[in-house]
Design an enzyme around this catalytic site. Structure first.
Site, PDB file in Angstrom:
ATOM      1  N   ASP A   1       0.844  -1.200   0.000  1.00  0.00           N
ATOM      2  CA  ASP A   1       0.000   0.000   0.000  1.00  0.00           C
ATOM      3  C   ASP A   1       0.882   1.254   0.000  1.00  0.00           C
ATOM      4  OD1 ASP A   1       0.856  -0.149   2.605  1.00  0.00           O
ATOM      5  OD2 ASP A   1      -1.132  -0.038   3.512  1.00  0.00           O
ATOM      6  N   SER A   2       2.203   1.055  -0.020  1.00  0.00           N
ATOM      7  CA  SER A   2       3.124   2.174  -0.260  1.00  0.00           C
ATOM      8  C   SER A   2       2.815   2.814  -1.611  1.00  0.00           C
ATOM      9  CB  SER A   2       4.582   1.690  -0.219  1.00  0.00           C
ATOM     10  OG  SER A   2       4.758   0.558  -1.050  1.00  0.00           O
TER      11      SER A   2
ATOM     12  N   GLU B   1      -1.127  -5.390   8.847  1.00  0.00           N
ATOM     13  CA  GLU B   1      -0.275  -4.806   9.882  1.00  0.00           C
ATOM     14  C   GLU B   1      -0.876  -5.001  11.266  1.00  0.00           C
ATOM     15  OE1 GLU B   1       0.417  -0.685   8.897  1.00  0.00           O
ATOM     16  OE2 GLU B   1       1.147  -1.174   6.884  1.00  0.00           O
TER      17      GLU B   1
ATOM     18  N   GLU C   1       9.636  -3.822  10.391  1.00  0.00           N
ATOM     19  CA  GLU C   1      10.031  -2.532   9.806  1.00  0.00           C
ATOM     20  C   GLU C   1      10.588  -1.578  10.855  1.00  0.00           C
ATOM     21  OE1 GLU C   1       7.148  -0.873   7.117  1.00  0.00           O
ATOM     22  OE2 GLU C   1       8.187   1.062   6.997  1.00  0.00           O
TER      23      GLU C   1
ATOM     24  N   LYS D   1      -0.963  -9.335   3.115  1.00  0.00           N
ATOM     25  CA  LYS D   1      -0.209  -8.850   4.275  1.00  0.00           C
ATOM     26  C   LYS D   1      -1.085  -7.869   5.043  1.00  0.00           C
ATOM     27  CE  LYS D   1       3.450  -5.899   3.822  1.00  0.00           C
ATOM     28  NZ  LYS D   1       2.982  -4.689   4.519  1.00  0.00           N
TER      29      LYS D   1
ATOM     30  N   ASP E   1      -1.027  -6.116  -0.101  1.00  0.00           N
ATOM     31  CA  ASP E   1      -1.390  -5.516   1.187  1.00  0.00           C
ATOM     32  C   ASP E   1      -2.896  -5.357   1.310  1.00  0.00           C
ATOM     33  OD1 ASP E   1       0.861  -5.112   2.712  1.00  0.00           O
ATOM     34  OD2 ASP E   1       1.296  -3.128   1.892  1.00  0.00           O
TER      35      ASP E   1
END
Ligand code: KIV
Length: 286
Positions: free
Chosen positions: A45-46, A116, A183, A114, A84
């Site tokens: 999602d960057s 978070e 991260e 993925k 993501d």
């Protein structure tokens, strides 16, 4: 060679081979990353920042993720594709998390998703894994919680936070994730986490002791001259290379040096003569 599976990735840790992961967001970047032999392509999602130019990843939608993941799927053949789950696509409840993870697999063609978080998202992780969808965890600096974290800075620097992160990682492993991204944490902590976990831990800004490393495509290729965080190694300066190429194009157009004869198409001489003759005749009649 067939596309890599999560078992191939987990076996790399067992055999002591380090794992490479790079983000990609479209057909050509995926094609290049795949051909380079990168183990995992992350449709991160960057993309909110490096593709859409936003300040953070928070506004990325599930539709954005489906759109970009399907392009990456078309461009790649061998790399495992992880997509993501964007902000607010899994936090609300397990049902939404499973449905949205399913869309990234069914509609977009990802192999895994993925998300978070640690203990706070264990029910979602278990629900998605129970639906038969492989999950990668993400701990440490979790950009979707940027407002809670108060900025992009090193995480888990004290004993309490370090032990909590380790516990989160162990619980994620227990819940069934096949790998975890770690991260922006101190390298001593990521070493402990990697040693304690059986599944691969892939680092970004987490030092050299991880089971693999991930970087954002645009960062490692040097797209942004003004983005120079400590953890990024720029393997080339594409900003400069692309800028020079474009400036050369502009100059060649202005100086009428592009296109050259060899970059142009020709009429057959006979056809050319006929057109000229026709035009001459028309002008003569005027
Ligand atoms: O979105 C992303 O690109 C990521 C990586 C930085 C791990 O989550």
């Amino acid at each position: 060679m067939a596309r890599k599976t999560i078992n191939d990735i987990m076996d790399l840790k067992k055999s002591g081979v380090l794992i490479s992961m790079v983000t990609a967001y479209d057909y050509y970047s995926a094609k290049i990353v795949d051909r380079a032999g990168v183990d995992i392509i992350l449709v991160g999602d960057s993309l909110g920042m490096v593709i859409q130019g936003k300040e953070d990843t928070l506004s990325v939608s599930l539709d954005d993720m489906v759109y970009h993941t399907s392009m990456v799927k078309h461009g790649s053949k061998k790399s495992l594709i992880i997509a993501d789950l964007p902000f607010m696509s899994y936090q609300i409840n397990v049902e939404e998390a499973v449905r949205n993870a399913g869309l990234l697999i069914k509609k977009a063609g990802a192999t895994a998703v993925k998300l978070e978080g640690g203990k706070n998202i264990l029910p979602q992780v278990k629900g998605i894994v129970n639906a038969g969808i492989p999950v990668m965890g993400h701990l440490g600096l979790t950009p979707q919680s940027i407002h809670q974290l108060g900025g992009y800075r090193v995480q888990a620097k004290d004993k309490k936070a370090g032990l909590q992160l380790l516990d989160d990682a162990l619980q994620l492993q227990e819940a069934g994730v096949f790998s975890i991204v770690l991260e922006t944490v101190p390298l001593e902590l990521s070493k402990i986490v990697c040693e304690e976990l059986e599944i691969p831990v892939i680092g970004i800004g987490a030092g050299p002791h991880c089971d693999g490393q991930v970087l954002v495509f645009h960062d490692l290729l040097g797209f942004d001259q003004d983005f120079n965080p400590k953890f990024v190694r720029k393997y080339t300066n594409l900003n400069q290379i692309i800028s020079e190429a474009l400036e050369n194009f502009v100059n060649d157009v202005k100086d009428n040096k592009f296109p050259a004869d060899k970059e142009s198409y020709h009429l057959e001489q006979e056809v050319f003569e006929k057109i000229k003759g026709e035009l001459k005749g028309k002008k003569g009649n005027e």
